[in-house]
Design a protein around this motif. Structure first.
Motif, PDB file in Angstrom:
ATOM      1  N   UNK A 123      -8.234 -10.743  -4.724  1.00 22.22           N
ATOM      2  CA  UNK A 123      -6.904 -10.667  -4.146  1.00 22.22           C
ATOM      3  C   UNK A 123      -6.283  -9.217  -4.923  1.00 22.22           C
ATOM      4  N   UNK A 124      -6.377  -9.322  -6.066  1.00 24.73           N
ATOM      5  CA  UNK A 124      -5.905  -8.105  -6.951  1.00 24.73           C
ATOM      6  C   UNK A 124      -6.366  -6.695  -6.371  1.00 24.73           C
ATOM      7  N   UNK A 125      -7.812  -6.518  -5.981  1.00 23.80           N
ATOM      8  CA  UNK A 125      -8.063  -5.440  -5.324  1.00 23.80           C
ATOM      9  C   UNK A 125      -7.308  -5.076  -3.801  1.00 23.80           C
ATOM     10  N   UNK A 126      -7.131  -6.213  -3.090  1.00 22.13           N
ATOM     11  CA  UNK A 126      -6.437  -6.150  -1.918  1.00 22.13           C
ATOM     12  C   UNK A 126      -5.119  -5.705  -2.103  1.00 22.13           C
ATOM     13  N   UNK A 127      -4.565  -6.244  -3.091  1.00 22.67           N
ATOM     14  CA  UNK A 127      -3.096  -5.761  -3.349  1.00 22.67           C
ATOM     15  C   UNK A 127      -3.011  -4.288  -3.568  1.00 22.67           C
ATOM     16  N   UNK A 128      -4.095  -3.954  -4.774  1.00 23.80           N
ATOM     17  CA  UNK A 128      -3.983  -2.546  -5.055  1.00 23.80           C
ATOM     18  C   UNK A 128      -4.227  -1.566  -3.930  1.00 23.80           C
ATOM     19  N   UNK A 129      -5.257  -1.899  -2.941  1.00 24.15           N
ATOM     20  CA  UNK A 129      -5.507  -1.254  -1.814  1.00 24.15           C
ATOM     21  C   UNK A 129      -4.370  -1.061  -0.803  1.00 24.15           C
ATOM     22  N   UNK A 130      -3.729  -2.190  -0.675  1.00 28.19           N
ATOM     23  CA  UNK A 130      -2.480  -2.144   0.336  1.00 28.19           C
ATOM     24  C   UNK A 130      -1.205  -1.482  -0.283  1.00 28.19           C
ATOM     25  N   UNK A 131      -0.979  -1.569  -1.602  1.00 31.28           N
ATOM     26  CA  UNK A 131       0.214  -0.956  -1.900  1.00 31.28           C
ATOM     27  C   UNK A 131       0.151   0.342  -2.753  1.00 31.28           C
ATOM     28  N   UNK A 132      -0.929   0.576  -3.215  1.00 33.37           N
ATOM     29  CA  UNK A 132      -1.154   2.057  -4.141  1.00 33.37           C
ATOM     30  C   UNK A 132      -1.437   3.089  -3.076  1.00 33.37           C
ATOM     31  N   UNK A 134      -1.125   2.614   0.698  1.00 34.86           N
ATOM     32  CA  UNK A 134      -0.529   2.934   1.893  1.00 34.86           C
ATOM     33  C   UNK A 134      -1.201   2.755   3.238  1.00 34.86           C
ATOM     34  N   UNK A 135      -1.127   3.929   3.992  1.00 30.05           N
ATOM     35  CA  UNK A 135      -2.034   3.810   5.071  1.00 30.05           C
ATOM     36  C   UNK A 135      -3.463   3.700   4.891  1.00 30.05           C
ATOM     37  N   UNK A 136      -3.897   4.622   3.823  1.00 30.58           N
ATOM     38  CA  UNK A 136      -5.267   4.636   3.356  1.00 30.58           C
ATOM     39  C   UNK A 136      -5.689   3.232   2.932  1.00 30.58           C
ATOM     40  N   UNK A 137      -5.093   2.344   2.588  1.00 33.69           N
ATOM     41  CA  UNK A 137      -5.286   1.001   2.263  1.00 33.69           C
ATOM     42  C   UNK A 137      -5.875   0.049   3.359  1.00 33.69           C
ATOM     43  N   UNK A 138      -5.233   0.439   4.553  1.00 27.38           N
ATOM     44  CA  UNK A 138      -5.557  -0.328   5.982  1.00 27.38           C
ATOM     45  C   UNK A 138      -6.948   0.328   6.473  1.00 27.38           C
ATOM     46  N   UNK A 139      -7.012   1.589   6.253  1.00 23.66           N
ATOM     47  CA  UNK A 139      -8.290   2.137   6.841  1.00 23.66           C
ATOM     48  C   UNK A 139      -9.372   1.743   5.836  1.00 23.66           C
ATOM     49  N   UNK A 140      -9.097   1.632   4.467  1.00 22.23           N
ATOM     50  CA  UNK A 140     -10.364   1.375   3.639  1.00 22.23           C
ATOM     51  C   UNK A 140     -10.545  -0.078   3.877  1.00 22.23           C
ATOM     52  N   UNK A 141      -9.374  -0.965   4.358  1.00 21.91           N
ATOM     53  CA  UNK A 141      -9.901  -2.281   4.536  1.00 21.91           C
ATOM     54  C   UNK A 141     -10.848  -2.495   5.818  1.00 21.91           C
ATOM     55  N   UNK A 142     -10.547  -1.694   6.549  1.00 20.54           N
ATOM     56  CA  UNK A 142     -11.438  -1.874   7.984  1.00 20.54           C
ATOM     57  C   UNK A 142     -12.878  -1.240   7.760  1.00 20.54           C
ATOM     58  N   UNK A 143     -13.136  -0.625   6.752  1.00 27.95           N
ATOM     59  CA  UNK A 143     -14.464   0.027   6.472  1.00 27.95           C
ATOM     60  C   UNK A 143     -15.347  -1.356   6.291  1.00 27.95           C
TER      61      UNK A 143
END
Length: 191
Positions: A123-132, A134-143
């Motif tokens: 959960x912590x990494x997910x929040x960091x990816x999404x918040x820190x 932005x758009x890059x977080x969504x792109x990273x999550x789709x990898x």
């Protein structure tokens, strides 16, 4: 005879002080502020660093080095530029990487891709990816998990190809290939 100027005393700090107030107090060399900052951030820093290193003693040394660096460099912290927790994480992960480069430093030798995926799915990494990010977080999550693990190790944590190879338990050539594929996918996603 001229008397020396008195520095204005910063306001008192307490457990309810926010990180920016604590950083300002640390910059003013107030030990109690450093202690409060340590109490607030050392536990989560330790938990995250233990995911990257098999030796708790090395992690504890990295955390100690982190707060020594904070004591020495708090004047360089800018509350407008970045969140205090992100600033601390950057220092901590660099201190850990430095400690692991020394003789006797040990990466997680048994890390598998499943372990890396479990770390990224926290959960912590997910929040960091999404918040820190932005758009890059969504792109990273789709990898794919394999590509995300390589991006996290090399780009977000600043590790070398060799260090990422040791961390993830895969050959250096595989790290390079996955990094190239991940960057290409991210360019496509963000275009």
């Amino acid at each position: 005879m001229r008397l020396p100027r008195r520095r204005p005393h910063p306001p008192p700090v307490s457990a309810s002080s926010d990180d920016h107030e604590l950083m300002a107090a640390v910059a003013a060399e107030r030990v109690e502020a450093l202690r409060l900052l340590h109490d607030r951030h050392a536990p989560w820093l330790r938990a995250r660093l233990l995911r990257r290193c098999a030796d708790p003693d090395i992690v504890d040394d990295a955390i100690q080095d982190t707060f020594v660096a904070v004591w020495r460099g708090a004047g360089h912290y800018s509350p407008q530029g970045e969140d205090a927790a992100a600033w601390l994480w950057t220092i901590a992960v660099r201190r850990l990487a430095s400690a692991l480069r020394r003789p006797g430093g040990r990466w997680i030798a048994s890390a598998t891709l499943a372990d890396a995926d479990a770390r990224l799915a926290s959960a912590e990494d997910g929040v960091l990816l999404g918040v820190e990010h932005g758009d890059l977080g969504g792109a990273l999550a789709r990898l794919s998990p394999e590509l995300r693990a390589v991006i996290q190790a090399t780009v977000l944590d600043g590790l070398t190809i060799r260090e990422a190879s040791r961390l993830l338990g895969i050959p250096e050539g595989t790290v390079k290939t996955r990094l190239m594929r991940a960057r290409a996918r991210l360019r496509e996603e963000l275009a």
